[in-house]
Design a protein around this motif. Structure first.
Motif, mmCIF file in Angstrom:
data_model
loop_
_atom_site.group_PDB
_atom_site.id
_atom_site.type_symbol
_atom_site.label_atom_id
_atom_site.label_comp_id
_atom_site.label_asym_id
_atom_site.label_seq_id
_atom_site.Cartn_x
_atom_site.Cartn_y
_atom_site.Cartn_z
ATOM 1 N N LEU A 19 -11.418 -19.898 -24.133
ATOM 2 C CA LEU A 19 -12.471 -19.319 -23.303
ATOM 3 C C LEU A 19 -13.825 -19.441 -23.983
ATOM 4 N N VAL A 20 -13.891 -19.100 -25.267
ATOM 5 C CA VAL A 20 -15.155 -19.175 -26.003
ATOM 6 C C VAL A 20 -15.651 -20.617 -26.070
ATOM 7 N N SER A 21 -14.742 -21.579 -26.243
ATOM 8 C CA SER A 21 -15.118 -22.983 -26.274
ATOM 9 C C SER A 21 -15.742 -23.409 -24.948
ATOM 10 N N LEU A 22 -15.148 -22.984 -23.842
ATOM 11 C CA LEU A 22 -15.692 -23.303 -22.513
ATOM 12 C C LEU A 22 -17.078 -22.673 -22.337
ATOM 13 N N LEU A 23 -17.211 -21.425 -22.715
ATOM 14 C CA LEU A 23 -18.488 -20.734 -22.558
ATOM 15 C C LEU A 23 -19.584 -21.374 -23.426
ATOM 16 N N THR A 24 -19.175 -21.831 -24.616
ATOM 17 C CA THR A 24 -20.140 -22.459 -25.513
ATOM 18 C C THR A 24 -20.682 -23.751 -24.900
#
Length: 364
Positions: free
Chosen positions: A352-357
């Motif tokens: 999720l954090v990778s996508l948001l980044t």
């Protein structure tokens, strides 16, 4: 020429046709060492070109004098050095004199980078000086203005990604980017990089175009990082944490070799090309990434509370941190996190954090 639609052959042919019976030369030299870097001409035999490059370029008595001129300044040989002095020099006795009656010359320094410079010169008979000198000076003076713009364009289209890569891609990145050579000279920086290096009391000091960390230890770390990337036989991406004395914030420098676009090598490349360049990305530990709430709502139909949780995770907060800040239970946040991952199609918090980044990098 700047856009690859013409080349030096065309330019030299035009000058040779404009000034018949003259010798036209374009010479890229390191004026500090007297080394010839590249040479092109019209009116010279191949043997004369070979002897100039291998031997006589370093003996040219005019070369040190041209290094004192401003770029785009037209010069004449006898204004830089007395013609009797140049006539006695080995360069003239053993090279120029063998070409014929070409004791006079006029030229212009078209480009200079550090100790490297590119000179365009026309050689002619001293007997024709009154006739030719004003014409040559006029052509070179006007041409120099166009060359200046051409070289500016050429220097900014040397990187992979095609023309306009720096202006169209790198300039819009929402973090500081520098392109530096091994000596830390800045060849390009985007608006965030410029703001960072000009920041009073900030992490860098570079009024002379050399990127330096304000802290001596950090500066050594930065230079070591760039050197490691430029000397590697691979094309690695290296990361270095830079701690600055007396500052709470730490900085992270990500460095990778800047790949060049596929181009035909031209005479001016011997001056423009500083060797390997490093793309240096600087992130501050206190910088916050942001995603507009309406973007998350439109893309994933997140609620306001889910969007706030997503942004907190993007900026490195833990569930415990965010629960304390929002004064809600961790179980409530776990339930929200499950909902966010379901709506975004992710299965793990790291995913999720990778996508948001990736999304945050597009939100300027």
């Amino acid at each position: 020429m700047a856009l690859g639609r013409s080349n030096w052959d065309t330019i030299l042919d035009i000058l040779a046709a404009t000034f018949p019976g003259c010798i036209i030369t374009g010479s890229a030299d390191n004026v500090a060492t007297g080394t010839n870097l590249a040479f092109a001409s019209r009116g010279l035999a191949p043997s004369a070109v070979a002897s100039y490059v291998s031997t006589y370029a370093s003996l040219n008595p005019i070369l040190p004098a041209t290094a004192l001129l401003a770029a785009n300044q037209v010069f004449h040989d006898n204004h830089l050095l007395d013609r009797a002095v140049t006539a006695a020099a080995p360069f003239h006795r053993k090279w120029v004199a063998q070409l014929g009656d070409f004791a006079a010359s006029s030229g212009v320094v078209l480009l200079r980078q550090g100790t490297r410079q590119l000179t365009l010169e026309v050689r002619y008979s001293a007997q024709r000086q009154a006739e030719l000198r004003p014409l040559i000076a006029g052509v070179l003076s006007e041409a120099a203005q166009h060359f200046e713009r051409a070289f500016e364009i050429a220097s900014r289209t040397r990187f992979s990604g095609g023309r306009g890569y720096l202006e169209g891609v790198v300039a819009d990145l929402p973090f500081s980017v520098f392109f530096v050579s091994e000596d830390m000279r800045i060849h390009y920086s985007n608006v965030h990089g410029e703001a960072l290096r000009r920041q009073h009391g900030g992490p860098f000091s570079s009024a002379d175009g050399i990127l330096r960390a304000a802290d001596e230890r950090a500066d050594h770390q930065l230079r070591t990082l760039v050197e490691r990337v430029t000397t590697s036989k691979r094309t690695p991406t290296s990361v270095q944490q830079i701690s600055l004395g007396g500052m709470d914030e730490r900085y992270f420098a990500i460095a990778r070799l800047a790949l060049r676009g596929n181009q035909h090598y031209q005479l001016h490349d011997a001056v423009l090309d500083p060797g390997p360049l490093v793309m240096l990305i600087i992130h501050g530990s206190l910088e916050m990434s942001s995603l507009p709430t309406d973007l998350l709502w439109r893309a994933f139909s997140l609620t306001e509370s889910e969007a706030r949780l997503a942004e907190a995770l993007l900026n490195g907060a833990t569930l415990a941190d965010f629960a304390k800040e929002r004064e809600v239970s961790k179980q409530t946040l776990r339930n929200q996190l499950v909902g966010v991952m379901r709506k975004t199609g992710t299965r793990r918090q790291s995913e999720l954090v990778s996508l948001l980044t990736r999304l945050a990098l597009t939100c300027l």
